[in-house]
Design a protein around this motif. Structure first.
Motif, short mmCIF file in Angstrom:
data_model
loop_
_atom_site.label_atom_id
_atom_site.label_comp_id
_atom_site.label_asym_id
_atom_site.label_seq_id
_atom_site.Cartn_x
_atom_site.Cartn_y
_atom_site.Cartn_z
N PRO A 74 0.48 49.26 51.11
CA PRO A 74 -0.57 48.65 50.25
C PRO A 74 -1.69 49.62 49.91
O PRO A 74 -2.18 49.63 48.79
N HIS A 75 -2.13 50.46 50.88
CA HIS A 75 -3.24 51.33 50.58
C HIS A 75 -2.86 52.41 49.56
O HIS A 75 -3.73 53.01 48.94
N LEU A 76 -1.52 52.72 49.41
CA LEU A 76 -1.10 53.64 48.35
C LEU A 76 -1.07 52.94 47.00
O LEU A 76 -1.38 53.55 45.98
N GLU A 77 -0.72 51.69 46.97
CA GLU A 77 -0.66 50.96 45.72
C GLU A 77 -2.06 50.78 45.11
O GLU A 77 -2.19 50.59 43.90
N ARG A 78 -3.09 50.82 45.95
CA ARG A 78 -4.45 50.69 45.43
C ARG A 78 -4.90 51.96 44.71
O ARG A 78 -5.96 52.00 44.09
N GLY A 79 -4.13 53.05 44.84
CA GLY A 79 -4.40 54.25 44.07
C GLY A 79 -5.30 55.26 44.74
O GLY A 79 -5.56 56.32 44.16
N ASP A 80 -5.75 55.00 45.95
CA ASP A 80 -6.62 55.95 46.65
C ASP A 80 -5.75 56.88 47.49
O ASP A 80 -5.41 56.57 48.64
N LEU A 81 -5.37 58.03 46.90
CA LEU A 81 -4.47 58.94 47.61
C LEU A 81 -5.18 59.71 48.71
O LEU A 81 -4.51 60.38 49.52
N ASP A 82 -6.50 59.63 48.77
CA ASP A 82 -7.25 60.33 49.82
C ASP A 82 -7.64 59.40 50.96
O ASP A 82 -8.43 59.78 51.85
N ASN A 83 -7.12 58.22 50.97
CA ASN A 83 -7.43 57.25 52.03
C ASN A 83 -6.93 57.78 53.38
O ASN A 83 -5.76 58.13 53.51
N PRO A 84 -7.81 57.87 54.42
CA PRO A 84 -7.38 58.38 55.73
C PRO A 84 -6.23 57.58 56.33
O PRO A 84 -5.46 58.09 57.15
N ALA A 85 -6.12 56.33 55.95
CA ALA A 85 -5.03 55.51 56.52
C ALA A 85 -3.67 56.05 56.12
O ALA A 85 -2.67 55.89 56.84
N ILE A 86 -3.60 56.68 54.95
CA ILE A 86 -2.33 57.26 54.50
C ILE A 86 -1.91 58.38 55.44
O ILE A 86 -0.75 58.46 55.88
N LEU A 87 -2.88 59.27 55.76
CA LEU A 87 -2.58 60.37 56.66
C LEU A 87 -2.16 59.87 58.03
O LEU A 87 -1.24 60.40 58.65
N LYS A 88 -2.84 58.84 58.51
CA LYS A 88 -2.51 58.30 59.84
C LYS A 88 -1.08 57.77 59.86
O LYS A 88 -0.34 57.98 60.82
N SER A 89 -0.70 57.06 58.81
CA SER A 89 0.67 56.54 58.75
C SER A 89 1.70 57.67 58.78
O SER A 89 2.72 57.59 59.48
N MET A 90 1.41 58.75 58.03
CA MET A 90 2.35 59.86 58.00
C MET A 90 2.40 60.57 59.35
O MET A 90 3.48 61.00 59.80
N GLN A 91 1.25 60.69 60.00
CA GLN A 91 1.23 61.35 61.32
C GLN A 91 2.04 60.54 62.33
O GLN A 91 2.77 61.11 63.15
N LEU A 92 1.92 59.23 62.27
CA LEU A 92 2.69 58.39 63.20
C LEU A 92 4.19 58.58 62.97
O LEU A 92 4.97 58.63 63.93
N ARG A 93 4.58 58.68 61.72
CA ARG A 93 6.00 58.87 61.43
C ARG A 93 6.50 60.22 61.94
O ARG A 93 7.57 60.33 62.53
N THR A 94 5.73 61.27 61.67
CA THR A 94 6.18 62.59 62.10
C THR A 94 6.16 62.75 63.61
O THR A 94 6.96 63.51 64.17
N GLN A 95 5.26 62.03 64.27
CA GLN A 95 5.25 62.08 65.73
C GLN A 95 6.45 61.34 66.31
O GLN A 95 7.00 61.73 67.34
N ALA A 96 6.79 60.25 65.66
CA ALA A 96 7.94 59.48 66.13
C ALA A 96 9.27 60.16 65.80
O ALA A 96 10.26 59.96 66.49
N ARG A 97 9.28 60.96 64.73
CA ARG A 97 10.52 61.62 64.29
C ARG A 97 10.30 63.12 64.29
O ARG A 97 9.66 63.68 63.40
N ALA A 98 10.83 63.80 65.30
CA ALA A 98 10.62 65.24 65.42
C ALA A 98 11.32 66.03 64.32
O ALA A 98 11.03 67.21 64.12
N GLU A 99 12.23 65.38 63.59
CA GLU A 99 12.94 66.12 62.56
C GLU A 99 12.07 66.42 61.35
O GLU A 99 12.40 67.31 60.55
N TYR A 100 10.95 65.70 61.19
CA TYR A 100 10.09 65.96 60.04
C TYR A 100 9.29 67.23 60.28
O TYR A 100 8.53 67.34 61.24
N ALA A 101 9.41 68.20 59.37
CA ALA A 101 8.61 69.42 59.44
C ALA A 101 7.33 69.29 58.62
O ALA A 101 6.32 69.94 58.92
N TRP A 102 7.37 68.45 57.59
CA TRP A 102 6.20 68.28 56.73
C TRP A 102 6.30 66.95 56.04
O TRP A 102 7.39 66.48 55.69
N MET A 103 5.14 66.31 55.81
CA MET A 103 5.08 65.07 55.04
C MET A 103 3.72 65.02 54.37
O MET A 103 2.69 65.34 54.97
#
Length: 547
Positions: A74-103
């Motif tokens: 939802p926070h991406l659909e609102r159009g704010d690409l600099d929202n800190p919540a976006i970064l947090k979501s990506m960090q959680l994914r990369t921490q949970a999945r070691a195969e991600y080198a970048w997101m």
């Protein structure tokens, strides 16, 4: 011709038949075992390839789904690409999945707004294939090197370029417009570990197997040592296995996400030498067993043959003594084998009868041989006379018309097969009827005899002359090259006859027509007709001519 004894024959036959039988069985069983082993190994490779392809496809779908779900947050659909919540979501994914080198997330122009660990933030990725494809829809890409990103990743050697696969999905606002792309790079080693874990789970039961990842063009993506090479294997759509190029190979398509254009296949192969080794060991054992059994059968056959052959050898020795008029010949009249005893008794009786009549037969044979020799000599002479009568003219001594026809057919067939040309001369005595009418047929016969002699003396040894009929002669010239062309030979004959003196006649002339063999002739009659036409022209031109 070297002859072997009965014991040798029996020994060789028994040993040979047993060896042939056992070797045939060994090869047949070995062939069946090889085919069954090949089938079993191929099916095992196929199951392994299916397992690896299924596991890899499942993992790719999960990663693609994760990226898609993050892009729909939802926070991406609102159009704010600099929202800190976006970064947090990506960090959680990369921490949970070691195969991600970048997101990270980019705007619609390709500028990175946020990324895990701040990598590439503020830089433009507009030219990257994953960004361009991500604007259009979900994307999973082929592996590639990213030297810049690899150098920026912590804890990795800077001199070793890494390979990554890309995931991307478009970011839509509430109105459905694309405002950016969410992208992720996964380590290529994550993909290879998935394949290896599935393929090498059966390594103990299938030694020396090798797992490969192949792209849609058939080029190898993994392992690194074979990267870029073309794999010649079975069509992945067939979901089967093949044997070729020294390998058993099975290739299965990876069930990739339907929304992406990714088209990989997993190939699992094993050297044929390794796969078929148990069957070949079995065949070798059977062959060795066959050789051993043949040797044993041969020994048994040898002693059996020895028991049977000794009395027969004694009979043969005694028979030779009788043949050479040597004393002391004895025949074994009793033996446990009925047939051998009967043979000895029969030979003994026959010997007694033959010895009594030997002198009488010798005398009869001598007389018969003399008679046969006399009759053979007479028959040989008669056959020679018959052959001469069948092929030669009785008056002139040259070959007759029948032999000429045979020779002409022979030359014609040789000409058709080899293209070697030949020619025909038809020679006719001028005004011969006048000679017969004036001087009588006896003088005419003498003229024909002298003509035959003059023609023969003017020819080469390879030429053929025959009396064609009446006062007409035919000459076949197999060699027509310079200097002895048909015209030269014909003129030589004409001149010799013109210059000769014929008793009671004086001068006699001949007319000669020449015909050359033609490839277009349907039969040799065409050649005779041409030569006869030329002879007619020679007559019409005043006789004593060569045409």
């Amino acid at each position: 011709m070297l002859k072997a004894s009965l014991r040798s024959h029996l020994t060789l036959w028994f040993a040979g038949l047993s060896l042939l039988t056992l070797l045939s069985v060994g090869f047949y069983v070995g062939h069946i075992a090889t085919e069954q082993m090949k089938q079993a190994s191929g099916n095992a490779l196929l199951n392994t390839a299916r397992s690896a392809a299924s596991l890899l496809g499942e993992q790719l779908r999960e990663r693609q789904l994760e990226v898609y779900l993050l892009s729909r947050a939802p926070h991406l659909e609102r159009g704010d690409l600099d929202n800190p919540a976006i970064l947090k979501s990506m960090q959680l994914r990369t921490q949970a999945r070691a195969e991600y080198a970048w997101m990270g997330v980019t705007d619609a122009e390709g500028k990175v707004h946020q990324a895990v660990n701040g990598l590439l933030v503020g830089q433009s990725v507009q030219q990257r294939p994953w960004f361009q494809a991500g604007l259009r829809g979900e994307y999973t890409g082929d592996p590639h090197e990213a030297v810049l990103l690899a150098k920026m990743l912590p804890g990795l050697p800077n001199d070793e370029p890494l390979r990554f696969i890309d995931f991307a999905a478009p970011i839509h606002n509430a109105d459905g417009q694309v405002i950016g792309v969410l992208g992720a790079h996964a380590h290529w080693s994550w993909v290879t570990r998935i394949v290896e874990s599935a393929a090498f789970a059966h390594k103990n039961s299938m030694p020396d197997i090798e797992a490969l990842i192949v792209d849609h063009d058939g080029k190898i993506l993994y392992p690194e040592a074979l990267m870029g090479q073309q794999l010649a294997a079975t069509d992945s759509k067939l979901q089967n296995w093949t044997a070729g190029n020294g390998f058993l190979t099975s290739m299965v398509s990876v069930p990739t996400p339907s929304s992406t254009a990714l088209s990989w296949s997993i190939a699992v192969r094993q050297p044929l030498e390794t796969a078929l080794q148990p069957a070949r060991l079995l065949m070798y054992k059977l062959l060795i067993l066959g050789v051993v059994a043949a040797v044993l059968f041969g020994l048994v056959a040898y002693y059996l043959a020895l028991y049977l052959s000794r009395p027969i050898e004694q009979l043969a020795l005694s028979a030779r003594q009788v043949q050479n008029n040597e004393p002391g010949a004895q025949f074994q009249l009793q033996h446990p084998v009925l047939e051998i005893a009967q043979l000895g008794q029969s030979i003994d009786a026959m010997t007694q009868s033959l010895l009594g009549k030997e002198r009488e037969l010798q005398e009869a044979n001598a007389s018969l041989e003399a008679t046969v020799a006399q009759r053979t000599a007479a028959l040989t002479q008669a056959n020679a006379e018959l052959l001469s009568l069948a092929t030669h003219d009785g008056l002139t001594g040259v070959y007759n018309r029948r032999r000429f026809d045979e020779k002409l057919t022979e030359y014609t067939l040789l000409f058709r097969r080899t293209g070697r040309p030949f020619s025909l001369l038809l020679i006719d005595a001028d005004h011969f009827k006048r000679i017969n009418d004036t001087h009588g047929h006896a003088v005419g016969d003498e003229v024909l005899q002298q003509l035959a002699q003059l023609i023969q003396s003017s020819l080469r040894t390879t030429d053929f002359v025959a009396r064609y009929g009446g006062e007409e002669f035919a000459v076949l010239l197999p060699e027509i090259a310079q200097p002895d062309t048909p015209e030269v030979v014909a003129e030589k004959i004409r001149a010799a006859i013109d210059e000769a003196d014929f008793p009671a006649i004086g001068n006699v002339t001949v007319s000669i027509g020449i015909g050359l063999a033609d490839p277009a002739d349907n039969s040799h009659n065409a050649l005779i007709k041409r030569a006869d036409q030329q002879l007619y022209q020679a007559k019409a031109a005043g006789r004593n001519q060569v045409v």
